[in-house]
Design an enzyme around this catalytic site. Structure first.
Site, PDB file in Angstrom:
ATOM      1  N   GLU A   1       0.814  -1.216   0.000  1.00 52.28           N
ATOM      2  CA  GLU A   1       0.000   0.000   0.000  1.00 52.28           C
ATOM      3  C   GLU A   1       0.849   1.267   0.000  1.00 52.28           C
ATOM      4  OE1 GLU A   1      -2.849  -0.297   3.187  1.00 52.28           O
ATOM      5  OE2 GLU A   1      -4.201  -1.457   1.919  1.00 52.28           O
TER       6      GLU A   1
ATOM      7  N   GLU B   1      -6.573  -7.878  -0.617  1.00 56.28           N
ATOM      8  CA  GLU B   1      -6.951  -7.923   0.800  1.00 56.28           C
ATOM      9  C   GLU B   1      -8.426  -7.576   0.945  1.00 56.28           C
ATOM     10  OE1 GLU B   1      -4.829  -5.342   3.506  1.00 56.28           O
ATOM     11  OE2 GLU B   1      -2.911  -5.779   2.567  1.00 56.28           O
TER      12      GLU B   1
HETATM   13  C1  GAL Z   1      -4.448  -2.752   4.993  1.00 58.16           C
HETATM   14  C2  GAL Z   1      -2.970  -3.134   5.161  1.00 58.16           C
HETATM   15  C3  GAL Z   1      -2.803  -4.380   6.003  1.00 58.16           C
HETATM   16  C4  GAL Z   1      -3.656  -4.287   7.254  1.00 58.16           C
HETATM   17  C5  GAL Z   1      -5.093  -4.014   6.863  1.00 58.16           C
HETATM   18  C6  GAL Z   1      -6.039  -3.926   8.027  1.00 58.16           C
HETATM   19  O1  GAL Z   1      -4.620  -1.465   4.572  1.00 58.16           O
HETATM   20  O2  GAL Z   1      -2.369  -3.363   3.912  1.00 58.16           O
HETATM   21  O3  GAL Z   1      -1.450  -4.558   6.321  1.00 58.16           O
HETATM   22  O4  GAL Z   1      -3.169  -3.261   8.046  1.00 58.16           O
HETATM   23  O5  GAL Z   1      -5.151  -2.793   6.167  1.00 58.16           O
HETATM   24  O6  GAL Z   1      -7.344  -3.628   7.611  1.00 58.16           O
END
Ligand code: GAL
Length: 677
Positions: A150, A303
């Site tokens: 990110e 994710e």
């Molecule tokens: C994302 C990040 C992850 C984790 C996640 C939690 O933005 O890439 O490492 O922190 O959020 O929601």
């Protein structure tokens, strides 16, 4: 070109947090197989465990992990660890730590806070990336590189970054004189006489701040390219991605998009919050479509939470059904994977209460684990969908640089400018009709396939954009644009002659002034013919007072000193038509307007009409077949009536000829021969 052979299902596996727990890996592999997971993103925040002391490496644990994954036919999306640096590095090399706008160098804390310019940090990153690539180049588990995590707008104001900014400006403008002209620096006596006087700390010089944002975006891209270089040299056949986020993080993702082998992104909608789920679903769909549109190809959902987040005021666990539904939603809009943050819930640290596939309970018998398994099973059955694509008749322009400029603009009404929200409002109308939409940048060039292009609030026109919009309409396209369009050029200088700047001929109007409304003010419009069934549609926030110069008046204002003047116009231009919505209208108007326009233009819709509220239909097409994902984002069952005589359920192969019901937060995937609408 990256084309996975099966749907990917997996999660961020932060195994480095579990090195002291000898049984965890065996148990995790067992659970991964039970949940039908076939990929894991690993090593994302593991630098301190890979290089505990400068120049001393411990790859043993990573070797073991890679081997175990490979033995169990689970692929590794191997990360480069630059998103979080080790403490020894921050201590030995202070220049790698970001400096904020008040000139403070950040301590070693959090993550994502390095200087993107620092040669030392770049060199350290190159070193670790090279070692990873050399070590695992032939490892059977290695499926893809996950570069950093990110990337955001680092916004580091250290001397190295300021110097790089000044060089970037020299390249862009050639001379200080050109900079002064572009930024209109005679205003408040801001004229610069030496490059060293330029600092990105002055919100009153809009051109400066806009260029600073562009620079930071370019600098982060440059950092990414430097990270990628050794990976590409050593493993030329391993695809590379970096996970994107919601688009308003200060990076112009459009420029990144051509440097990744596949787009991947992290989606965290706030289900079951103050916003009704179906509205949030439409908004989420917009972002999935945006990520598909960056490369006009399927993407990866890198994710998502399997259950709950922990970084919002209130984060509710997904209600039963929602996890499967939200995962299928990504697939319906073009995702070829469903992945989670994270696999195993942390014991400590800031994310110990963030949802994970394996919770602290450590069991399979949890609702989350069962729903994740259900997604795994579904993906395994959806193989035939993999090679299909989403084909759009409609494009909405959502331009990130335009958003930056609009955010900065000090307008007569600054409250609720809401650029992104307005793009979403227009988008929702198509989502609700089951019309596929691409979300494009303003300087997108492949526009000829669209029957309709919608450009809400395109305040800043980059070079060439007015030309392509004219060319597009001239050739028969339909354009819908709105108030606050064609106001400034790419340096944020207002077009002489006023709005809509170089779009005046295309739209056949000119704007004299803009009324802005408080929420208690009333303004309505009346259509000049009976095209739409509603009447007296209300106006909110902005109302341009325009003069037609050849455009047909489609609606007029009803109140105030400008009653009777045009509120909507349409101009025939070449073979096409260009609409100007001079004011901000609510969903009621937009629904009627786009419903009518969709019919008039014969936009491809899915097979159900009308769709009940909260149900959408999204189509993925391949050579001979179409897959129609019917998704119900209301918690109640809804009835669907087909517009075609028969369809086949893509999962059960059952032939459907009648109306059927979709459960609350439920779905159905239908299959049709291509050619049948
Ligand atoms: C994302 C990040 C992850 C984790 C996640 C939690 O933005 O890439 O490492 O922190 O959020 O929601």
């Amino acid at each position: 070109m990256f084309e996975p052979k099966f749907f990917w299902h997996g999660a961020d596996y932060n195994f480095e947090q579990w090195l002291d727990y000898p049984n965890v890996l065996t148990r995790d592999i067992e659970l991964m197989k039970a949940a039908r997971c076939n990929v894991m993103s690993i090593g994302i925040f593991s630098w301190a465990m890979l290089e505990p002391v400068e120049g001393e490496y411990e790859f043993g644990w990573m070797d073991g992990l890679m081997d175990r994954l490979a033995e169990n036919e689970i692929g590794a999306i191997l990360a480069t660890p630059s998103a979080a640096k080790p403490a020894w590095m921050s201590q030995s090399y202070p220049e790698i730590r970001l400096v904020d706008e008040y000139g403070r160098r950040h301590p070693h804390h959090l993550r994502h806070n390095h200087c993107p310019t620092s040669p030392i940090y770049r060199q350290k990153v190159r070193q670790i990336n090279t070692l990873l690539a050399e070590r695992y180049r032939d490892h059977p588990a290695l499926m893809m590189w996950h570069v950093s995590n990110e990337y955001g707008n680092q916004n580091c104001r250290c001397e190295l970054c300021l110097q790089a900014f000044r060089e970037w400006l020299q390249m862009r403008y050639g001379s200080l004189d050109a900079v002064n002209k572009a930024w209109w620096t005679a205003f408040w006596s801001h004229r610069y006489t030496d490059w060293s006087q330029i600092e990105p700390v002055d919100p009153s010089v809009h051109g400066l701040m806009l260029d600073w944002m562009r620079f930071v975006s370019d600098q982060v891209l440059d950092f990414y390219l430097a990270e990628k270089e050794p990976l590409q040299e050593i493993t030329p056949n391993v695809p590379v991605t970096t996970n994107f986020m919601w688009p308003n993080v200060g990076l112009d993702y459009w420029t990144f998009a051509s440097h990744v082998d596949v787009i991947s992104w992290d989606s965290y909608p706030r289900w079951h919050s103050e916003i009704e789920d179906w509205r949030l679903a439409a908004d989420t769909a917009f972002f999935h479509d945006l990520h598909r549109s960056y490369q006009q190809r399927p993407f990866l959902l890198m994710e998502s939470t399997p259950s709950v987040t922990n970084w919002q005021g209130v984060s509710r666990p997904k209600r039963p059904g929602m996890h499967v539904l939200a995962s299928l939603q990504a697939v319906a809009h073009g995702a070829n994977s469903v992945q989670y943050f994270q696999w195993r819930q942390s014991r400590g640290g800031a994310e110990k209460f963030h949802g994970a596939v394996v919770s602290h309970a450590g069991r399979e018998q949890t609702r989350t684990f069962q729903e994740v398994t259900a997604v795994g099973e579904l993906l395994a059955r959806l193989g035939p969908v993999l090679e299909s694509v989403n084909q759009a008749d409609v494009a909405i322009i959502y331009d990130l640089q335009n958003e930056w400029a609009l955010d900065m603009a000090q307008l007569p009404r600054n409250k609720d400018k809401n650029y992104q929200e307005r793009c979403l409002a227009h988008y929702r109308q198509f989502w609700q009709q089951g019309v596929t939409v691409d979300i494009i940048n303003s300087n997108f060039t492949e526009f000829s396939n669209y029957k309709l292009v919608v450009a809400p609030m395109l305040y800043l026109l980059q070079e060439g954009v007015a030309e392509w919009l004219c060319e597009y309409v001239q050739a028969g396209g339909t354009l819908v644009t709105t108030y606050l369009t064609g106001v400034v050029n790419q340096s944020d200088l207002v077009f002489m002659g006023g709005s809509p700047g170089p779009l005046k001929d295309l739209l056949g109007i000119w704007v004299e002034e803009t009324d802005v409304l408080f929420d208690h003010h009333q303004q309505t419009i009346q259509l000049t013919n009976k095209t739409l069934s509603g009447a007296n549609y209300p106006v909110k926030h902005y109302a341009d007072i325009v003069h037609s110069q050849g455009a047909e008046v489609f609606a007029v204002y009803e109140q105030d000193f400008y009653a009777g003047s045009p509120a909507i116009t349409v101009n025939q231009f070449g073979k096409g038509r260009a609409y100007y919505l001079a004011a901000r209208y609510d969903d009621g108007f937009l629904t009627d307007f786009y419903g009518w326009l969709a019919k008039m233009l014969g936009l491809k819709t899915a097979i159900v009409h009308p769709l009940p509220r909260g149900v959408t239909a999204q189509v993925r097409t391949k050579d001979t077949e179409k897959f129609i994902f019917l998704l119900n984002f209301e918690p109640i069952p809804q009835t669907i009536k087909l517009d075609v005589p028969a369809a086949v359920d893509a999962l059960s192969e059952q032939v459907i000829t009648d109306a059927f019901t979709i459960a609350g937060y439920g779905f159905r995937i239908l299959k049709l021969a291509r050619g049948i609408v």
